[in-house]
Design an enzyme around this catalytic site. Structure first.
Site, PDB file in Angstrom:
ATOM      1  CE1 TYR B 128     -20.089   7.419   3.377  1.00  0.00           C
ATOM      2  CE2 TYR B 128     -18.231   7.602   2.145  1.00  0.00           C
ATOM      3  CZ  TYR B 128     -19.246   8.260   2.440  1.00  0.00           C
ATOM      4  OH  TYR B 128     -19.716   9.550   2.252  1.00  0.00           O
ATOM      5  CD  GLN B 190     -24.962  13.014   6.003  1.00  0.00           C
ATOM      6  OE1 GLN B 190     -23.840  13.410   6.653  1.00  0.00           O
ATOM      7  NE2 GLN B 190     -25.189  13.403   4.906  1.00  0.00           N
ATOM      8  CG  ASN B 213     -15.833  13.640   2.984  1.00  0.00           C
ATOM      9  OD1 ASN B 213     -16.123  13.298   4.226  1.00  0.00           O
ATOM     10  ND2 ASN B 213     -16.855  14.236   2.213  1.00  0.00           N
ATOM     11  CB  SER B 236      -2.116   7.245  -2.451  1.00  0.00           C
ATOM     12  OG  SER B 236      -1.666   5.970  -2.860  1.00  0.00           O
ATOM     13  CD  GLN B 258       0.303   6.067  -5.437  1.00  0.00           C
ATOM     14  OE1 GLN B 258       0.106   4.942  -6.073  1.00  0.00           O
ATOM     15  NE2 GLN B 258      -0.393   6.196  -4.531  1.00  0.00           N
ATOM     16  CG  HIS B 261      -4.071   8.221  -6.331  1.00  0.00           C
ATOM     17  ND1 HIS B 261      -5.584   7.620  -6.594  1.00  0.00           N
ATOM     18  CD2 HIS B 261      -3.262   7.237  -6.525  1.00  0.00           C
ATOM     19  CE1 HIS B 261      -5.388   6.655  -6.882  1.00  0.00           C
ATOM     20  NE2 HIS B 261      -3.928   6.230  -6.863  1.00  0.00           N
ATOM     21  CD  GLU B 326      -1.065   3.217  -0.392  1.00  0.00           C
ATOM     22  OE1 GLU B 326      -0.445   4.483  -0.517  1.00  0.00           O
ATOM     23  OE2 GLU B 326      -2.131   3.024  -0.228  1.00  0.00           O
ATOM     24  CG  HIS B 327       1.247   1.604  -3.471  1.00  0.00           C
ATOM     25  ND1 HIS B 327       0.741   2.691  -3.429  1.00  0.00           N
ATOM     26  CD2 HIS B 327       0.380   0.619  -3.791  1.00  0.00           C
ATOM     27  CE1 HIS B 327      -0.614   2.444  -3.358  1.00  0.00           C
ATOM     28  NE2 HIS B 327      -0.962   1.245  -3.798  1.00  0.00           N
ATOM     29  CG  ASP B 360      -3.412   0.763  -7.807  1.00  0.00           C
ATOM     30  OD1 ASP B 360      -3.128   0.110  -6.685  1.00  0.00           O
ATOM     31  OD2 ASP B 360      -3.158   1.812  -8.262  1.00  0.00           O
ATOM     32  CD  GLU B 414      -2.053 -12.504  38.694  1.00  0.00           C
ATOM     33  OE1 GLU B 414      -3.095 -12.331  38.898  1.00  0.00           O
ATOM     34  OE2 GLU B 414      -1.172 -12.578  38.024  1.00  0.00           O
ATOM     35  CG  HIS B 419      -9.534 -14.874  40.093  1.00  0.00           C
ATOM     36  ND1 HIS B 419     -10.070 -13.701  40.336  1.00  0.00           N
ATOM     37  CD2 HIS B 419      -9.514 -14.606  38.569  1.00  0.00           C
ATOM     38  CE1 HIS B 419     -10.317 -12.847  39.414  1.00  0.00           C
ATOM     39  NE2 HIS B 419      -9.835 -13.601  38.111  1.00  0.00           N
TER      40      HIS B 419
END
Lengths: 429, 429
Positions: B128, B190, B213, B236, B258, B261, B326-327, B360, B414, B419
């Site tokens: 995406y 969709q 989003n 981020s 950063q 963003h 994250e970073h 990045d 068991e 089995h």
């Protein structure tokens, strides 16, 4: 007891579509009950866990943790020959999983640039083991050993106390053989919540694995992101692909070994031999009479069992890839020829003497496998599920300056000017 | 613009706890809207997708797929020097990820037993790419190249048509450089539904990755299990650990890279040097005036930015591990000394000349990273995310018979007698 379908490709495929629609949705009331339990344990800690144990298990341990001494003491009640079998199985599992281990790597370039990837075991992992007859020692091995091979810092097992307050000695023996560090006597959604959030006595974990009832599964799903979880297992399933070299008695036995798990289990045979199909059905009727779980076997074969007689082994392969089964037995003359053609399966059992229970218990590959067609994209539980990776980069000044114009151009095209600025200050200041 | 906290360990830790509570819950109305879209696309196929495109994007393409010819034609509008920078970045990304590739393995034992693990790229993956300014060419590279290295059979990119019906030429150029096979002009929940279920013109995929989003993220979350998905990315974040060898101008620039963003981004500096902290704040005030995204930077630094002055670099390391960012930039004299001590981080940037934008865009490691403290258990996007593994086992008859008693004993303990029966028939028949 079992449907037999014979037909051309389209007939078989439409029957297979029907077989796939097996899994329902979680009831809304379960979702809400679980969400409530999670909130209460998050705020109430140990006391909330104990209150739920009292309510659901009818019993509360004074301290949630089972001491090491108690653990060893209780596990002494297990049968010595069972313990030896368990140890041999554990050795095979450890050997298989040791080969999965990824190493940290460093890629130092000639120009001083260094990139790499660090691999580490998770800090702390929780393993859920159901109470009563649903708690399997073999599952303890399968969930704990990969974590141990991954060098997880601490492995915590949780299991419901049961009405006696004493967990199954076989489970405790398996925990000791596998390498569990600590055991807490608690079960249900409250145990999952305690592991995810931590309480006064239960340390917070990074990942929760292991099978459980619908409350446990729903709790894990709701907590995904707070902690990592393993796959949510659906009902178990086997698909056998067989040609006329197969022994119908073996096939019948293997179909039933899967069907005995529960009424939702699925057992399917696909073969190009009408005779083999007919003889397998006959053997099913005969053998089932000798088995203690006859009622469950008949119920699951009735609803989710099938024998499909297709036109060719090529079709059998196509249908198997479409079904993407958890367990796939290849009972054929040249089983290795099929290995490359069978694209989607959790675990593949090759030949006439590699039945599924061999894999469930002993051969070493993991028995925690993707179900419900998710072998298209999920994999067996492995050491990879208990590691975390961090990438790292180091650039000397002159190499950053060489790359500067490219980075600035890419950042500015994306209108991220502060990104460009971070490179620019290093050029200019 | 940014809070400065100085104090002992407890003061810092309680401030850090406060910083962590940043992520909210998805609104119920979004959940319901998305669930409705998924159902409609599942039953209505292409027509349903087009109806939603008309509604949400104000435009419907006649055919959802963008032909290869159109793709190449449209991508010609991109700047040639940008294209060259993109190609150099792609080469680094490809090289880094090629080293991640796992191979199938076979473990043939001396006794004829064979176990192993087959590794394959997923059959088909959807990527995406958001429309408008949220669609980054660099993200196309980061999501597509690992899939391509994993030998995914077919890589499908989806992106909203936009009001002109023409996607960004830079995005298309990145798709061509990265190795996308097909492009469909559709967006939102969709598009995610079309990829997960398949429609008349959109083939069903096995995994969906890429940012989007709240509607896209919610759709992915709801479809998890029908397909595999990547991590749901939160806002981020960067954490910089710096000693007095660091350059405050660089630190200020990196914090802002950063913060630009979005308003939820977090940028934190931890240092043991009060002077460095003060100078960095001064540099922030000065540099922000020159930046086009000043307003966003100030808003996010205001709410989620922080400068923490701790008592020692040991404390800085402890806090960094607690935050699991994250970073993580290590702007210290001997950055490699910290590599082993910093336990939790998506990507680690070592030294004064390895700023986050280098990672990045250019150095090759992936920029799709775990956020919100999930680096405790999640890892950067990698080739491992685009493979499926199947284990396989083969036992010759005599080896199964040797293992038979162990397997039967484990199964019977068991209470899984079918089995045991599957092994027994092979002993007896």
């Amino acid at each position: 007891m079992i449907r037999v379908v014979k037909g051309d490709r389209d007939t078989c495929l439409s029957f297979i579509e029907e077989l796939k629609t097996r899994v329902g949705e979680t009831e809304k009331s379960v979702e809400e009950t679980v969400s409530d339990i999670l909130k209460k344990v998050k705020s109430g800690g140990d006391e909330a866990v104990k209150a739920y144990s009292r309510k659901f298990d009818g019993w509360t341990p004074e301290t949630l943790e089972l001491s090491r001494t108690e653990m060893k003491e209780l596990s002494k009640d297990c049968d010595p020959s069972f313990l030896e079998s368990l140890r041999r199985a554990a050795a095979n599992i450890r050997e298989f999983h040791a080969r999965q281990k990824q190493q940290s790597r460093i890629d130092p370039m000639g120009n001083g640039v260094i990139t790499g990837q660090r691999v580490r075991g998770l800090h702390r992992v929780g393993v859920y083991v159901p109470g009563g007859t649903a708690g399997y020692p073999s599952s303890v091995l399968m969930n704990v050993i990969p974590a141990q091979v991954a060098e997880v810092g601490e492995i915590i097992m949780v299991t419901p106390p049961g009405r006696t307050g004493k967990p199954d000695p076989n489970i405790l023996a398996a925990a000791l053989v596998a390498g569990v560090d600590r055991v807490f006597l608690m079960g249900g959604a409250q145990a999952v919540a305690a592991l995810a959030y931590g309480t006064e006595s239960v340390p917070k974990v990074d990942k929760i694995v292991g099978p459980g009832n619908i409350f446990v599964a729903t709790a894990k799903k709701q907590l995904y992101g707070v902690v990592d979880i393993d796959m949510i297992a659906g009902p178990s399933e086997i698909l056998i692909v067989a040609d006329d070299s197969a022994n119908p008695e073996y096939l019948a036995a293997d179909l039933m070994s899967q069907a005995e798990h529960d009424r939702l289990a699925s057992a399917i045979l696909i073969t190009n031999s009408e005779q083999l199909a007919a003889e397998t059905v006959k053997a099913l009727y005969r053998q089932v009479e000798t088995l203690s779980r006859k009622e469950i076997i008949e119920a699951s074969l009735d609803r989710f069992g099938a024998v499909i007689v297709c036109e060719s082994m090529e079709q059998a392969v196509e249908f198997a890839n479409d079904l993407a089964p958890e367990h796939l037995e290849v009972c054929c003359q040249d089983p290795f020829e099929y290995l490359g053609r069978l694209d989607n399966a959790g675990s593949v059992f090759l030949g006439h003497y590699s039945p599924e229970p061999l894999g469930d218990y002993f051969a070493g590959a993991n028995h925690v496998l993707p179900t419900g067609g998710t072998a298209r994209f999920f994999s067996p539980l492995s050491v990879d599920d208990f590691i975390k990776k961090s990438s790292f980069i180091y650039y000397p000044k002159e190499e950053l300056l060489k790359a500067a114009d490219d980075i600035i151009r890419l950042a500015e095209t994306e209108e991220l000017t502060a990104h460009a600025n971070s490179i620019r200050v290093r050029k200019e200041l």
